[in-house]
Design a protein around this motif. Structure first.
Motif, PDB file in Angstrom:
ATOM      1  N   THR A  50      -7.153   1.429  -3.881  1.00 43.42           N
ATOM      2  CA  THR A  50      -6.288   1.186  -2.610  1.00 43.42           C
ATOM      3  C   THR A  50      -6.916   1.749  -1.416  1.00 43.42           C
ATOM      4  OG1 THR A  50      -4.283   0.731  -3.816  1.00 43.42           O
ATOM      5  CG2 THR A  50      -3.885   1.465  -1.580  1.00 43.42           C
ATOM      6  N   ILE A  92       2.367   1.701  -3.592  1.00 43.20           N
ATOM      7  CA  ILE A  92       1.125   2.437  -4.321  1.00 43.20           C
ATOM      8  C   ILE A  92       1.020   3.662  -4.211  1.00 43.20           C
ATOM      9  CG2 ILE A  92      -1.352   2.466  -4.765  1.00 43.20           C
ATOM     10  CD1 ILE A  92      -1.253  -0.937  -4.373  1.00 43.20           C
ATOM     11  N   GLY A  98       0.829  -1.225   0.001  1.00 45.41           N
ATOM     12  CA  GLY A  98       0.036   0.022  -0.097  1.00 45.41           C
ATOM     13  C   GLY A  98       0.709   1.428  -0.064  1.00 45.41           C
TER      14      GLY A  98
END
Length: 133
Positions: free
Chosen positions: A77, A53, A50
């Motif tokens: 996300t 990203i 995460g």
């Protein structure tokens, strides 16, 4: 181009740049430990992925480069982050509300990035310079 249209384009670019930069900073905190209040998550963990990203997606969104796919991934996300880490189905104590479960930022990022995934980066972006704005 009218003044109003120019101001709208500038406001959209400002929102994209600021939201992308702030998102990238959250990723830098997780992945690189920059000004992090918590320790870094293990490499390859869900939190680390995460963070990657957030870092890479945020930079791309701020630059307006590959904005639609980066924003779509960032939006998804944040939807996962909200439902997995914030949302609680407990109607008696109001924990399903973002203001109560501290999920406001995840919800806001989710919808701001969804707008950019649909609308693109706008005129003041690297995508526009590549002919894909």
């Amino acid at each position: 181009m009218t003044t109003r249209a120019r101001v709208q384009l500038l406001a959209g670019a400002a929102l994209r740049i600021v939201a992308g930069a702030m998102f990238a900073f959250h990723g830098a905190q997780k992945v690189l430990g920059v000004l992090a209040a918590h320790g870094q998550p293990p490499v390859g963990s869900q939190l680390w992925i995460g963070g990657v990203i957030e870092l890479v997606g945020g930079i791309l969104i701020a630059l307006g480069l590959f904005t639609r796919p980066a924003a779509l991934l960032a939006s998804g996300t944040m939807a996962v982050a909200y439902f997995q880490f914030h949302w609680k189905l407990a109607l008696d104590d109001w924990k399903f509300l973002p203001a109560v479960n501290q999920g406001e930022l995840a919800v806001l990022y989710c919808f701001v990035f969804l707008v950019f995934a649909v609308s693109g980066a706008g005129a003041y972006s690297l995508d526009a310079r590549r002919g894909r704005g």
